[in-house]
Design an enzyme around this catalytic site. Structure first.
Site, short mmCIF file in Angstrom:
data_model
loop_
_atom_site.label_atom_id
_atom_site.label_comp_id
_atom_site.label_asym_id
_atom_site.label_seq_id
_atom_site.Cartn_x
_atom_site.Cartn_y
_atom_site.Cartn_z
N TYR A 185 -41.33 -37.65 -111.39
CA TYR A 185 -40.80 -36.36 -110.95
C TYR A 185 -39.87 -35.74 -112.01
CZ TYR A 185 -42.66 -36.68 -106.18
OH TYR A 185 -43.48 -36.71 -105.08
N ASN A 201 -42.64 -35.20 -96.52
CA ASN A 201 -43.79 -34.35 -96.21
C ASN A 201 -45.13 -35.06 -96.42
OD1 ASN A 201 -43.84 -34.31 -98.99
ND2 ASN A 201 -43.84 -32.08 -99.20
N HIS A 225 -48.23 -36.11 -101.61
CA HIS A 225 -48.10 -35.36 -102.86
C HIS A 225 -49.49 -35.13 -103.41
CE1 HIS A 225 -47.09 -34.25 -106.99
NE2 HIS A 225 -48.06 -35.08 -107.34
N GLU A 248 -50.78 -37.41 -114.21
CA GLU A 248 -50.32 -38.21 -113.07
C GLU A 248 -51.24 -39.41 -112.82
OE1 GLU A 248 -49.80 -35.36 -109.89
OE2 GLU A 248 -48.05 -34.47 -110.87
N LYS A 304 -46.85 -40.74 -98.94
CA LYS A 304 -45.42 -40.99 -99.14
C LYS A 304 -44.85 -41.97 -98.10
CE LYS A 304 -44.54 -36.53 -101.38
NZ LYS A 304 -43.62 -35.37 -101.48
#
Ligand code: CMP
Length: 140
Positions: free
Chosen positions: A51, A114, A117, A128, A11
């Site tokens: 998302y 964070n 993913h 995905e 990320k």
């Protein structure tokens, strides 16, 4: 145990701090192999689509803003029981709950920033992976 694939994103909080290599090293040390990887700037449309299941959540707008705030590295990872292996090495979503030795314990800044993913099931991994990669971009 079967060799399977999962999908990973490094990320923007991690790419911003130049942690692409450090995160990838932890993935590889866990037994996963990077069989596809590209650094991209996600568009708002891509982030909203990716998302989509979280569309009704209160954090959806912030999540989309964060995921488009800088480059990300999308990856396909291969290994035995790849989805679980990746989730184990990522650690809990909230870094405050993440176990020692996990990527999020080592690097994550917050529940939003964070660092990584990872797909939560084999079915979602396929969806995905298809969202970001053409079959010929994956070389196992
Ligand atoms: P990820 O695995 O990428 O999937 C959805 C993301 O939403 C999750 O990781 C978190 O980074 C992010 N997120 C932001 N706020 C929250 C929250 N309050 N609860 C759960 N996830 C959150």
């Amino acid at each position: 145990m079967a060799v399977t694939r999962t999908f990973s994103i490094i990320k923007p909080d991690a790419t911003r701090r130049n942690l692409t290599g450090a995160v990838t090293a932890k993935l590889e040390e866990s037994g996963l192999r990077v069989v596809a990887s590209k650094r991209i700037q996600m568009t708002k449309e891509q982030a909203e689509g990716f998302y989509g299941v979280h569309r009704e959540r209160p954090f959806f707008g912030d999540l989309v803003s964060f995921m488009t705030s800088g480059p990300v590295v999308v990856q396909v990872l291969e290994g035995e029981d790849a989805v679980k292996r990746n989730r184990d090495v990522m650690g809990a979503t909230n870094p405050a709950d993440a176990a020692e030795g996990t990527i999020r314990k080592a690097f994550a800044e917050s529940i939003e920033a964070n660092s990584v993913h990872g797909s939560d099931s084999d079915e979602n991994a396929r969806i995905e992976i298809d969202f970001f990669f053409k079959p010929e971009e994956i070389v196992g």
